[in-house]
Design an enzyme around this catalytic site. Sequence first.
Site, PDB file in Angstrom:
ATOM      1  N   ARG A   1      11.649   5.557   3.453  1.00 11.07           N
ATOM      2  CA  ARG A   1      12.171   7.004   3.075  1.00 11.07           C
ATOM      3  C   ARG A   1      12.861   7.211   4.499  1.00 11.07           C
ATOM      4  O   ARG A   1      13.555   8.353   4.536  1.00 11.07           O
ATOM      5  CB  ARG A   1      10.529   7.841   3.083  1.00 11.07           C
ATOM      6  CG  ARG A   1      10.084   7.478   1.843  1.00 11.07           C
ATOM      7  CD  ARG A   1       8.676   7.847   1.796  1.00 11.07           C
ATOM      8  NE  ARG A   1       8.208   9.145   2.083  1.00 11.07           N
ATOM      9  CZ  ARG A   1       7.328   9.920   2.428  1.00 11.07           C
ATOM     10  NH1 ARG A   1       6.184   9.205   2.438  1.00 11.07           N
ATOM     11  NH2 ARG A   1       7.254  11.027   2.885  1.00 11.07           N
TER      12      ARG A   1
ATOM     13  N   ARG B   1       0.814  -1.166  -0.017  1.00  9.18           N
ATOM     14  CA  ARG B   1       0.253   0.054  -0.062  1.00  9.18           C
ATOM     15  C   ARG B   1       0.761   1.256  -0.100  1.00  9.18           C
ATOM     16  O   ARG B   1       1.429   1.636   1.045  1.00  9.18           O
ATOM     17  CB  ARG B   1      -0.959  -0.094   0.950  1.00  9.18           C
ATOM     18  CG  ARG B   1      -1.900  -1.166   1.341  1.00  9.18           C
ATOM     19  CD  ARG B   1      -2.778  -1.177   2.357  1.00  9.18           C
ATOM     20  NE  ARG B   1      -3.425   0.263   2.603  1.00  9.18           N
ATOM     21  CZ  ARG B   1      -4.556   0.296   3.796  1.00  9.18           C
ATOM     22  NH1 ARG B   1      -4.792  -0.821   4.230  1.00  9.18           N
ATOM     23  NH2 ARG B   1      -5.053   1.457   3.832  1.00  9.18           N
TER      24      ARG B   1
ATOM     25  N   ASP C   1       2.504   4.990  -0.348  1.00 11.76           N
ATOM     26  CA  ASP C   1       1.939   6.268   0.301  1.00 11.76           C
ATOM     27  C   ASP C   1       1.426   7.322  -0.814  1.00 11.76           C
ATOM     28  O   ASP C   1       1.952   7.206  -2.110  1.00 11.76           O
ATOM     29  CB  ASP C   1       2.924   6.856   1.170  1.00 11.76           C
ATOM     30  CG  ASP C   1       2.953   6.249   2.733  1.00 11.76           C
ATOM     31  OD1 ASP C   1       1.978   5.301   3.037  1.00 11.76           O
ATOM     32  OD2 ASP C   1       3.983   6.227   3.102  1.00 11.76           O
TER      33      ASP C   1
END
Length: 284
Positions: free
Chosen positions: A212, A61, A63
Site C-alpha cells: 500500500r 497475514r 490487514d
Amino acid sequence: MSDEVQPGHVRIRLDLSYDGSEFSGWAKQAGGRRTVQGEVEDALRTVTRSRETYELAVAGRTDAGVHARGQVAHVDLPREVWAEHHVKLLKRLAGRLPKDVRVWALREAPSGFNARFSAVWRRYAYRVTDNPGGVDPLLRGHVLWHDWPLDVDAMNEAARGLLGEHDFAAYCKKREGATTIRTLQELSLVRGEDGIVTATVRADAFCHNMVRSLIGALLFVGDGHRGPDWPAKVLAAGVRDSAVHVVRPHGLTLEEVGYPADELLAARNKEARNKRSLPGAGCC
C-alpha cells in the site's frame, strides 16, 4: 526451528478466499474483533465436533479491509479427525462459514510444507480508477478512486526503479526484530478497457504496509506530483517519507501464493526462517 508434524497428526493445506471489508484482518485479536482466522477456526471446530481449536498458519497475514482470492493456510489435525471428516469437510465448512469467506480446497500437504515459510512468492493486485465520475458502485469495495488523472507509463517507469532485492524500510511499518529486506520480483501497472488501473505486485515476502505504501508513491508519480525517479530516491534514503501515503486497504487483493516443487519445500521452509541482510551489510 523444527516444524515437524506431531505424531498422530496430519498437516492439511487449505486454499481460501474472502472479502476483507468486514474483517479486522486475518489474525485473531484480543477484544472479540472479527477476523478471518477466527471465523475459519471456529467453523472447523464446530463441523468436526471438536473441543479443541486447531490453529491455522497462513501464507500472508492480511490487514483489516484487505481481500484475498488465493490465500493459503495449513492446519495440523489429529489423524482420526481427518479420517472421519475429510470426505464431507469442505461442504460442511461451506454451510457453517459466513458468506464473506470460503474454503475452496482441503488436502493433505506434502512433507515439509508450511503455508508461510515454504512460499517463494506472494502476488497482490491493487485496483484504482481515475474516472472523474468515481467508482462503479458494484466495485466500490474493491477499487480505489483517485481524483487526479493517472499517467500509467510514468508509473511503470517509476516501478522499474524499485525492482530487485532492497531494504524497503522506507515503505514499511517497522516491527521490532523483523527485517525489511525483500526481493520485489514484479511491479507493473495496466489500464484495462474499463479504465481501471491494476497494479501487480509480486515479491518473496512483504513487510507491513509495503504494498500500500508502494502504490501510494506510484500514485504521486502518476498524477504528476512527483517525477518517475522519486520512489527510487525514497527507497535509497531508507527512512519513511511523509509524502508516501499508505493507500486505503480495500483496493488490495492477495491473488496467489507460489510454492516450489514438493521435494524443495523443506529446504525453502528452512531458508525462509533465516534473518536476511543485504550483501556487504554490517551486523550492527
